[in-house]
Enzyme design. Structure first.
Site, PDB file in Angstrom:
ATOM      1  N   GLY A   7       0.826  -1.201   0.000  1.00 36.15           N
ATOM      2  CA  GLY A   7       0.000   0.000   0.000  1.00 36.15           C
ATOM      3  C   GLY A   7       0.857   1.246   0.000  1.00 36.15           C
ATOM      4  O   GLY A   7       1.683   1.441   0.896  1.00 36.15           O
ATOM      5  N   ALA A 122      -0.569  11.804   8.253  1.00 33.92           N
ATOM      6  CA  ALA A 122      -0.080  12.235   6.942  1.00 33.92           C
ATOM      7  C   ALA A 122      -1.284  12.402   6.028  1.00 33.92           C
ATOM      8  O   ALA A 122      -2.272  11.680   6.148  1.00 33.92           O
ATOM      9  CB  ALA A 122       0.900  11.212   6.368  1.00 33.92           C
ATOM     10  N   LYS A 176      -7.285   2.690  21.018  1.00 31.11           N
ATOM     11  CA  LYS A 176      -7.349   3.410  19.736  1.00 31.11           C
ATOM     12  C   LYS A 176      -8.738   3.260  19.115  1.00 31.11           C
ATOM     13  O   LYS A 176      -9.272   4.213  18.529  1.00 31.11           O
ATOM     14  CB  LYS A 176      -6.275   2.860  18.789  1.00 31.11           C
TER      15      LYS A 176
END
EC number: 1.1.1.169
Length: 303
Positions: A7, A122, A176
């Site tokens: 990826g 990002a 998370k």
């Protein structure tokens, strides 16, 4: 270290650039085979990394010591399953994606699987990837198999700090997940940045209470108060960020909601529990998703 990054999106290109700068023998792997990938990253310090890096070399893949999976959660199962026969048995597989539940979709195999949760951010701007926020990456196994691979954590830490090893990553994955169950659907629903969800404190508390109840049933000691405190800290520290789910909705891409809130709801169902607030948000996001997927030609395919 010989590494294949599966990826080449924002996170994949960030890791490719950082590992290459540490002189690791690294390649990318694309769904549509190409001999190279143009990796263009603007670092936190403003410096640029611009290289054409090798991709889809089967010999490199066979010799890889690590397969670093930087895909969307819904892409993981089919992509990793296709590569399993092409990997050497010693190759470790590190899954870096939002949400949970992908490993259960994979066929039985002999590889060591590790999971990672990261707070690095990002984003893509045209053909350039911008590293917008540094963070912490936690990696480790989710099973009871005893694996101690601090060396791998150290290697990754040298490339993109900070990286910490956990002998059991499950608790960190659930933490998370709790954050993602709040920030992702709320930013997607209200089309806002992370910090703006602070306008809905009562809703956030109800969501955290539901997540905490499932975590308790899963064997993790937590409370609504501790989870709420943690989630609110993340909201404040990432206030200017745009969540990955909102980015997907804006670009009319398939979201990871089935592996975030969807996973939570599946685990709740297995315990005979109902989560009305999370279920409501899940349905609202799925409705947004289906509005444009019905018009489009199925799921977007590039990774």
């Amino acid at each position: 270290m010989k590494i294949t990054v599966l990826g080449c999106g924002a996170l994949g290109q960030l890791w490719l650039s950082m590992l290459h700068q540490q002189d690791h023998d690294v390649q990318g792997w694309l769904r549509v085979p190409q001999p190279f990938c143009s990796v263009n990253v603007i670092m936190l310090n403003g410096e640029s990394f611009n290289r054409n890096l090798t991709t889809n070399d089967p010999k490199h893949l066979l010799q890889s010591e690590l397969l670093l999976v930087c895909l969307k959660a819904w892409q993981v199962s089919s992509a990793v399953t296709a590569l399993l026969p092409k990997l050497n048995p010693e190759c470790k597989i590190l899954l870096l994606h939002n949400g949970m539940g992908t490993q259960e979709e994979l066929p039985l195999n002999e590889h060591v699987f590790l999971h990672g949760v990261t707070t690095h951010a990002a984003r893509r701007d045209g053909n350039t990837i911008i590293h917008v926020a540094s963070g912490m990456t936690h990696i480790g196994p989710t099973s009871s198999v005893i694996i101690d691979d601090n060396h791998l954590a150290d290697t990754l830490h040298q490339a993109l700090p900070d990286v910490a090893w956990h002998n059991d990553i499950s608790a960190a994955c659930w933490q998370k997940l709790a954050v993602n169950c709040v920030i992702n659907p709320l930013t997607g629903l209200y089309n806002c940045r992370n910090g703006d969800v602070q306008r809905y404190p009562e809703l956030i508390e109800r969501l955290c209470a539901e997540v905490a109840s499932v975590m308790e049933m899963e064997g993790y000691h937590t409370s609504t108060e501790s989870l709420l405190s943690y989630v609110n800290n993340v909201i404040r520290s990432t206030a200017d960020n745009t969540s990955s789910l909102l980015q997907d909705l804006r670009s009319q891409r398939h979201t990871e909601i089935d592996y975030i809130t969807g996973y939570l709801l599946r685990r709740a169902r297995s315990h005979g529990m109902a989560l009305p607030e999370n279920a409501r948000l899940y349905e609202l996001i799925k409705r947004k998703e289906s509005d444009y997927e019905r018009i489009g030609a199925g799921l977007p395919g590039s990774w």
